[in-house]
Design a protein around this motif. Structure first.
Motif, PDB file in Angstrom:
ATOM      1  N   GLU A 196       0.791  -0.579  -0.244  1.00  0.00           N
ATOM      2  CA  GLU A 196      -0.005   0.185  -0.119  1.00  0.00           C
ATOM      3  C   GLU A 196       0.310   1.377   0.046  1.00  0.00           C
ATOM      4  O   GLU A 196       0.752   1.897  -0.808  1.00  0.00           O
ATOM      5  CB  GLU A 196      -1.043  -0.219   1.209  1.00  0.00           C
ATOM      6  CG  GLU A 196      -1.934  -1.084   1.527  1.00  0.00           C
ATOM      7  CD  GLU A 196      -1.899  -2.532   1.727  1.00  0.00           C
ATOM      8  OE1 GLU A 196      -0.553  -2.928   1.515  1.00  0.00           O
ATOM      9  OE2 GLU A 196      -2.372  -3.176   2.049  1.00  0.00           O
ATOM     10  N   ASP A 234      -0.698  -8.284   4.290  1.00  0.00           N
ATOM     11  CA  ASP A 234      -0.282  -7.925   2.827  1.00  0.00           C
ATOM     12  C   ASP A 234      -0.575  -9.252   1.336  1.00  0.00           C
ATOM     13  O   ASP A 234      -0.830  -8.855   0.721  1.00  0.00           O
ATOM     14  CB  ASP A 234       0.711  -6.948   2.454  1.00  0.00           C
ATOM     15  CG  ASP A 234       0.209  -5.022   2.382  1.00  0.00           C
ATOM     16  OD1 ASP A 234      -0.794  -5.621   2.876  1.00  0.00           O
ATOM     17  OD2 ASP A 234       1.208  -4.720   2.442  1.00  0.00           O
ATOM     18  N   ILE A 287      -5.054  -6.256  -3.412  1.00  0.00           N
ATOM     19  CA  ILE A 287      -4.319  -5.850  -2.700  1.00  0.00           C
ATOM     20  C   ILE A 287      -5.644  -4.263  -2.977  1.00  0.00           C
ATOM     21  O   ILE A 287      -5.421  -3.489  -2.580  1.00  0.00           O
ATOM     22  CB  ILE A 287      -2.916  -5.003  -2.672  1.00  0.00           C
ATOM     23  CG1 ILE A 287      -2.039  -6.058  -2.067  1.00  0.00           C
ATOM     24  CG2 ILE A 287      -2.551  -3.674  -2.042  1.00  0.00           C
ATOM     25  CD1 ILE A 287      -1.699  -5.470  -0.583  1.00  0.00           C
ATOM     26  N   VAL A 373      -7.694  -8.854   3.364  1.00  0.00           N
ATOM     27  CA  VAL A 373      -7.588  -8.313   1.837  1.00  0.00           C
ATOM     28  C   VAL A 373      -8.236  -9.694   1.646  1.00  0.00           C
ATOM     29  O   VAL A 373      -8.614 -10.821   1.963  1.00  0.00           O
ATOM     30  CB  VAL A 373      -5.872  -8.747   0.824  1.00  0.00           C
ATOM     31  CG1 VAL A 373      -5.081  -7.391   1.587  1.00  0.00           C
ATOM     32  CG2 VAL A 373      -5.290 -10.005   1.734  1.00  0.00           C
TER      33      VAL A 373
END
Ligand code: F0G
Length: 429
Positions: A196, A234, A287, A373
């Motif tokens: 991110e 992530d 993402i 996610v």
């Protein structure tokens, strides 16, 4: 359509009004954490390829090396195990660890090794109203000052939770690197949400347009001597932590630590991590989808006048609880009270801002709503927004809390139990 309220039980609220202690399976909208590790619905929206044993020559360690560029990699069960290992390698009693707001587990490990976390975040990190994009930037004057003493390492969290999930600029990290190098002090990234951070750099930092996110990730890593990572945020995996190092001697000591304490991983766990690393090396669409869901939730809540922190964070929306329920005094634990009431009425929970409760900072009055996610879709996020908007109408009826029991150790506030201060009348605003 009005969101459905939860059914109340005669037993009242279990876990002493501490919504963060409830098991995920009993929570309809679980926004406690974006960690997939304990999430009952983890990866509900992820096309899982069958998890295969690691192919020859393509172990988790080689995949991590290719992705991040560190020569030495140690894969463990969780991010906090990686932090334990790294703190053991670098922190000595009495040494400081300047950080742009260290995550609680990071900080706890530094303190367990006798170190002391020093906040060098810029003022923008503490201003939820302020819309500047790069709130994880370090205040270079504060860092220069901190570097005058005995310093173990400089600790930089990408998309730092303490700063509302906002990124650090490449330019700022370069300056941090230069100052630390002058003093011979290593720089360590907590790269848990580095993708991110890199996406935000690509979209908003001058001079980076058109670059690939993976190239920006490698450049961020190239500015550090070491890195720790929790993979369950992530990466599409329910397990995993990573320590990445440049120094061969430190690596060998790290392997000894692993030998002594174990990796916490089964072969199945390693296979899941390898599949996730492979996926993230190719495709980061999951993402970007999560970031879009965060922006959607933020926009819905902002449009209805909820006091959300600005701009939307990488992995979560933060709500300013002091502005939301001003009838509750700080001594009545407004964040925990809101979380308990949100769960009781709508089956939704977030988490108190991940920072030690003993820090009397503005950050302590924030509620974080984290979206994992590949787990929720737009309709589900809209349903969550409806719950929060309905709660917004009745918020003046929320009773405060008092502590029943809080173990007297650094992590005690996380396990505290509470009781209600006294029932307030339901008032629609
Ligand atoms: N570093 C950061 C920045 C984190 O956000 C976390 C965990 C850790 C380290 C520890 O990793 O959970 O794999 O042991 N964050 C979760 C959260 C718990 O909700 O933000 P772990």
């Amino acid at each position: 359509m009005k969101p459905r309220e939860q059914e109340r039980t005669d037993e009242g609220f279990p876990y002493g009004e501490n919504a963060a202690m409830l098991p995920s399976a009993g929570v309809r909208w679980d926004l406690l954490s974006d960690s997939l590790q304990h999430h009952a619905r983890a990866l509900a929206r992820f096309e899982r390829s069958p998890v295969e044993p690691e192919a020859d020559g393509e172990t988790c360690e080689t995949l991590a090396r290719e992705l991040f560029g560190f020569p030495h990699n140690i894969v463990l069960g969780q991010g906090r195990q990686a932090e334990a290992l790294l703190a053991r390698l670098l922190v000595r009693p009495g040494y400081a660890v300047p950080a742009n707001l260290a995550f609680p587990t990071t900080r706890l490990h530094q303190e367990l090794c006798g170190g002391c976390s020093v906040c060098v975040a810029g003022a923008q990190a503490f201003e939820p109203e302020e819309s500047s994009a790069f709130k994880s930037d370090v205040d270079l004057d504060l860092l220069r000052e901190a570097l005058r003493g005995q310093v173990a390492y400089v600790c930089i969290e990408c998309s730092a939770n303490g700063a509302g999930g906002h990124p650090i600029r490449l330019e700022n990290l370069r300056a941090v690197r230069a100052l630390a190098s002058e003093r011979g002090v290593p720089v360590v990234l907590d790269a848990t949400r580095i993708f991110e951070n890199a996406l935000r750099i690509r979209d908003a930092e001058p001079g980076t347009k058109g670059r690939s996110v993976h190239a920006i990730v490698r450049e961020l890593c190239g500015l550090a001597d070491a890195m720790t990572l929790s993979l369950t945020k992530d990466f599409p995996t329910r397990v995993g932590g990573l320590v990445a190092l440049r120094d061969e001697t430190l690596y060998q000591h790290g392997l000894d630590f692993e030998l002594a304490s174990g990796s916490g991983l089964t072969l199945g766990g390693r296979a899941e991590i390898a599949a996730a690393l492979r996926h993230a090396s190719r495709d980061l669409a999951y993402i970007e989808r999560r970031m879009a869901l965060v922006r959607r939730l933020h926009a819905r809540l902002a449009a209805e006048g909820l006091p959300v922190a600005n701009p939307p964070g990488a992995h979560a929306v933060w709500i300013r609880v002091d502005a939301w329920v001003p009838h509750l005094r700080v001594e009545e634990f407004p964040v925990e009270a809101v979380n308990a009431a949100l769960h009781e009425r709508f089956g939704l929970r977030g988490s108190p801002q991940p920072a030690f409760a003993r820090e009397p900072s503005a950050a302590a009055s924030l509620l974080r709503l984290a979206l994992p996610v590949a787990t929720f879709n737009e309709a589900e996020v809209d349903a969550m927004a409806e719950c929060l908007i309905e709660f917004h109408r009745i918020r003046a009826s929320i009773p405060g809390l008092r502590v029943v029991h809080a173990p007297a150790v650094p992590g005690g506030p996380f396990r505290a139990t509470y009781a209600r201060c006294g029932a307030a009348e339901t008032v629609a605003l």
